[in-house]
Design a protein around this motif. Sequence first.
Motif, PDB file in Angstrom:
ATOM      1  N   ALA A 172      36.625  48.190  44.660  1.00 40.42           N
ATOM      2  CA  ALA A 172      35.839  48.166  43.425  1.00 40.42           C
ATOM      3  C   ALA A 172      36.595  47.439  42.324  1.00 40.42           C
ATOM      4  N   ALA A 173      37.895  47.701  42.236  1.00 42.56           N
ATOM      5  CA  ALA A 173      38.700  47.056  41.198  1.00 42.56           C
ATOM      6  C   ALA A 173      38.764  45.549  41.427  1.00 42.56           C
ATOM      7  N   LEU A 174      38.909  45.132  42.680  1.00 46.44           N
ATOM      8  CA  LEU A 174      38.955  43.693  42.987  1.00 46.44           C
ATOM      9  C   LEU A 174      37.669  43.019  42.530  1.00 46.44           C
ATOM     10  N   ALA A 175      36.541  43.640  42.883  1.00 43.23           N
ATOM     11  CA  ALA A 175      35.253  43.035  42.529  1.00 43.23           C
ATOM     12  C   ALA A 175      35.086  42.939  41.019  1.00 43.23           C
ATOM     13  N   ALA A 176      35.448  44.012  40.319  1.00 45.52           N
ATOM     14  CA  ALA A 176      35.286  44.024  38.861  1.00 45.52           C
ATOM     15  C   ALA A 176      36.247  43.044  38.204  1.00 45.52           C
ATOM     16  N   ALA A 177      37.476  43.025  38.690  1.00 46.66           N
ATOM     17  CA  ALA A 177      38.515  42.194  38.062  1.00 46.66           C
ATOM     18  C   ALA A 177      38.159  40.719  38.141  1.00 46.66           C
ATOM     19  N   GLU A 178      37.535  40.321  39.229  1.00 51.38           N
ATOM     20  CA  GLU A 178      37.188  38.904  39.411  1.00 51.38           C
ATOM     21  C   GLU A 178      36.244  38.394  38.324  1.00 51.38           C
ATOM     22  N   THR A 179      35.472  39.288  37.731  1.00 48.89           N
ATOM     23  CA  THR A 179      34.515  38.844  36.720  1.00 48.89           C
ATOM     24  C   THR A 179      35.180  38.652  35.361  1.00 48.89           C
ATOM     25  N   GLY A 180      36.420  39.018  35.270  1.00 49.55           N
ATOM     26  CA  GLY A 180      37.150  38.819  34.017  1.00 49.55           C
ATOM     27  C   GLY A 180      37.104  39.990  33.055  1.00 49.55           C
ATOM     28  N   VAL A 181      36.356  41.067  33.387  1.00 51.31           N
ATOM     29  CA  VAL A 181      36.297  42.204  32.467  1.00 51.31           C
ATOM     30  C   VAL A 181      37.617  42.970  32.520  1.00 51.31           C
ATOM     31  N   ARG A 182      37.820  43.806  31.490  1.00 47.56           N
ATOM     32  CA  ARG A 182      39.049  44.601  31.436  1.00 47.56           C
ATOM     33  C   ARG A 182      38.924  45.785  32.388  1.00 47.56           C
TER      34      ARG A 182
END
Lengths: 98, 1002
Positions: free
Chosen positions: B185-195
């Motif tokens: 989940a963190a990988l997917a979210a991090a890729e979008t540039g959000v904090r």
Amino acid sequence: MLLIRCPYCEEERPELEFRNAGEAHIARPTNIAGESDDDFEKFFFIRSNPKGVIYERWRHIHGCARFFNAVRDTVTDKFVMTYKAGEPKPAKLPGASK
Amino acid sequence: MNAAFRIPGAGRLSQAKTASFSFDDKSYTGIDGDTLASALLANGVHLVGRSFKYHRPRGFLSAGAEEPNALVQIVRDDARKTPNVRATVQELYDGLTARSQNRWPSLAFDVGAVNDLASPMFSAGFYYKTFMWPKSAWKNLYEPQIRSAAGLGVSPDRPDPDHYAARYAHCDVLVLGGGAAGIAAALAAAETGVRVILADEQAEFGGSLRFESGARIDGENGFAWAQAAIARLKAMDNVRVLSRTTAFGYYAQNFVGLVERVSDHLKNPGKELARERLWQVRAKRVVLATGAIERHMVFANNDRPGVMLASAARTYLNHYGVAVGRNVGVYTANDSAYAAAIDLKKAGVNIAAIVDLRDNPSGAVIDEARGLGIEINFGRAVVSAGGKLRVSSMTVQPKNGGGGRTIPVDAILMSAGWTPSVHLFSQSRGKVAFNEETRRFVPGTHAQDCVSVGACNGTDGLDATVDEAYAAGAKAAKEAGGKDSSVKAGKGAKPKVDAGESWSRGMLGAAPGAGPGTTVKAFVDFQNDVTAKDIRQAVHEGMHSIEHVKRFTTNGMATDQGKTSNMHGLAIAAEVLDKPIPQVGLTTFRAPYTPVTFGSIVGHARGALFDPTRRTATHGWASAHGAVFEDVGQWKRAWYFPKAGEDMHAAVNRECVTVRKTAGLFDASTLGKIEVVGPDAAKFMELLYTNPWEKLEPGRCRYGIMLREDGFIYDDGVVGRLAQDRFHVTTTTGGAPRVMHHMEDYLQTEFPHLNVWLTSITEQWAVIAVQGPKSREIIAPLVEGIDMSDEAMPHMSVREGKICGVPTRLFRMSFTGERGFEVNVPADYGEAVWEALWAEGQKHGATAYGTETMHVLRAEKGYIIVGQDTDGTVTPNDAALDWAVGKKKTDFVGIRGMMRADLVAKGRKQLVGLKTTDPKVVLEEGAQIVEDPKQAIPMKMIGHVTSSYWSQNCGRSIALALVAGGRDRMGQTLYVPMPNGTIEVEVTGMVFVDEKGERLNG
């Protein structure tokens, strides 16, 4: 910790900046000295204690220091909306079905 | 040196770096990366504690935060003795010292274990039944005994020398749990540039990948993949990765409390490092990836050291390289224990037998176990574990009864299935739903902007978990404002699961042999010693709500909060009640998820930083002149100024006499000060105070009383009118903030038509009271531009000018009854002006005086102190202040409240003076007053003493009191009954010195 939107600052701030100030839309009678005991009782002592939506006063005491009104659900503790002091009680709440 | 149970080639720890440690004063060697639990197990130590109620020997149940048994005291030094540390969580460091708890004289021989034999006395609810009578026994017998026997561990007895840090953080996506699901989940979210913030309670990320030897992701072993993914996340600027960080509480509007253990794992943390850091995180979206916790089997003596969860044994082997025994039995109701048996067998550990409650299960792991030559028994139950300080055997029977056999073992691995960790979800006020098919509670309706993924959501299988988590992470990021990430091959792509493990199902409740009608000790809750029988008994005794069962048995109420026990307890209660599980309901999950130290909650707010300290401009001068200070709210105020050889009494007597004889200087800066300014300032004052203000001339002062709407005195103070549109209002020291709040409330909401501005000026003006017959002579030489003659500047007037060359608002007013002035100067000049006045004062023999003398002098004059002589139920009339209420006024706050029938009734308590018949006796403030001292107890109390002092000026004691109908009792004798005898008093007027007030101009 709740976030509360100050209608004067126009942003959400943490509840630590605010102080509750009791029920809203209870106007002090203009001729208060002439009020009957019953009327004074209603004005000064009687408060609603609803399970659900409550209209209450808050003060952004550690911010702009303004008093404002808020609609809060006492069951979920969620703030439905806030509005400036002196504005009328909202006829329609956001998210309400009617 | 290799410890006996460390398996060469197994686990991930490097044997190169060893760490020596001690447990109960015996030395052992572990290796870097061990927990205290894995290091003890490597040395063959299973017995680590005694249970709470029965003092039964206990070992390790788990390898994680859910541990109910292995609680130890970690001792760093005399001050640092942390009790109830879970050995399964405590990381090993060189020199670690641990002690077992709840045993005497030793762990192996514990006198308290007599409770185990006497257990029929200690059944469920025994607290409520046993200690009922006689009543007197509570105080003398039961309570001291229970207190000395109760509790786990011993509290440290010195102040905590460590410090604790605190941080606030905001993020778009907060991911809680750093196993495969959380990382995906963190990988997917991090890729979008959000904090993104990713937190996990363990030292290393990976969750169950630590033990799942079969998991392979992106071509790598699952745990290695997790470490690589974490390294990638750590390298991203928009991601914060927190290990050793437990999310303990989920509060309103996605506010989550995390506690990071910063230095408990270090040998020498040093002074720079905090021990723990509290994170208060506000997230736009929360992804819950908190996994699942394995349940134990409920059978007789399932608490013997060596009996543990299968996943724990597997963790000890696959991560720490430790075998939990040499001849291991397995008792299971699902597949996952097979994987543990297979891993151990492959590592060279003998598996004595697998006992499976299920009749004819099939699957790859079962085949593999069989292929390894492990004996498998279907449809059978372990009905008892043998051994005491360590398990020595298991007794196996067909589950429907029949002849059993006893198999020697030195460990039993058990698995009744997995319970999704819905704690944080439930704390977020989400509603859980019971899945009938898989017989578990899973997240149902969400109440906040969060999503559950993976095992905590009841999602089985690594592939499905990663799919679900990755999608949820991407969605949460998008909802939080991230850019679309319909990417991507390469680095940010969804992890590909090559192989994984999957299991679900299992059983809830007591296993065969511990069912209804049995009296064996089959533990449901290890930490609170609750057995299956206790739960049944609670239901039989009428506890039909699960909340009542919980409180009656204390099931799930220990520090582990029932992580392993709740579902079993619920199932047993449901069985007796003959109700479906969801109808019996689940108890509420409350914060904290795991225990949180007081230190981390308190953070920096201790010692000098607990509360701000306010000091006046003359604080330094007062300190240098020997002042003794008292705390008044946050203020430090000079209390009295003793000269050499003087005690408080002597100093105050001298100060009191000197002020009336010559003069005294007093720092009154703490008085609240509010400037009321604007064209409607006088109208506003008319509404907020009882007094009339419109006709007060500029340059004059008036004593004002403020009421609440109920008609009771709220505050008082002298108000000076500086100009037509400007009032300088003073309030009581303690009342300043609330008076300001009160004024603002009316100005903003009831009288918004008034054009008035309110400004707090308390800290802007230092106030030096100069009081006494010589006060004018002391001030006059320093003042410019003010005519201080009585004609030009009478009592109760205010002038603006200069003193010592700086601006002053000079009030002529008196809180002593003497001619007096209060010199207001900008606070920065306060000390300099005080020194100049002091130098002048010295020429006249003036004294500096403190708050005690101020109190005595004002009491000699009958001047009240709001909050001391009034208590929120005193009207102006009660306080003999009717003269301060504007009779012609038609409105002010409190005007209607004052008219209420009770407030004008006869017989109200009124403020009067009291003189003791024996002038040497000083009454106690708060003492009660009666008419007839001979009446029976309880006596009728007609009032109480509000102020009482020795007055050196009067040569006797004086007191003020609120007495029913007091003003009609002048000259009456009343009585003050005290423990050492009754004191006789006479009711008098409130003024003890200069009744005519001539000294104001003296």
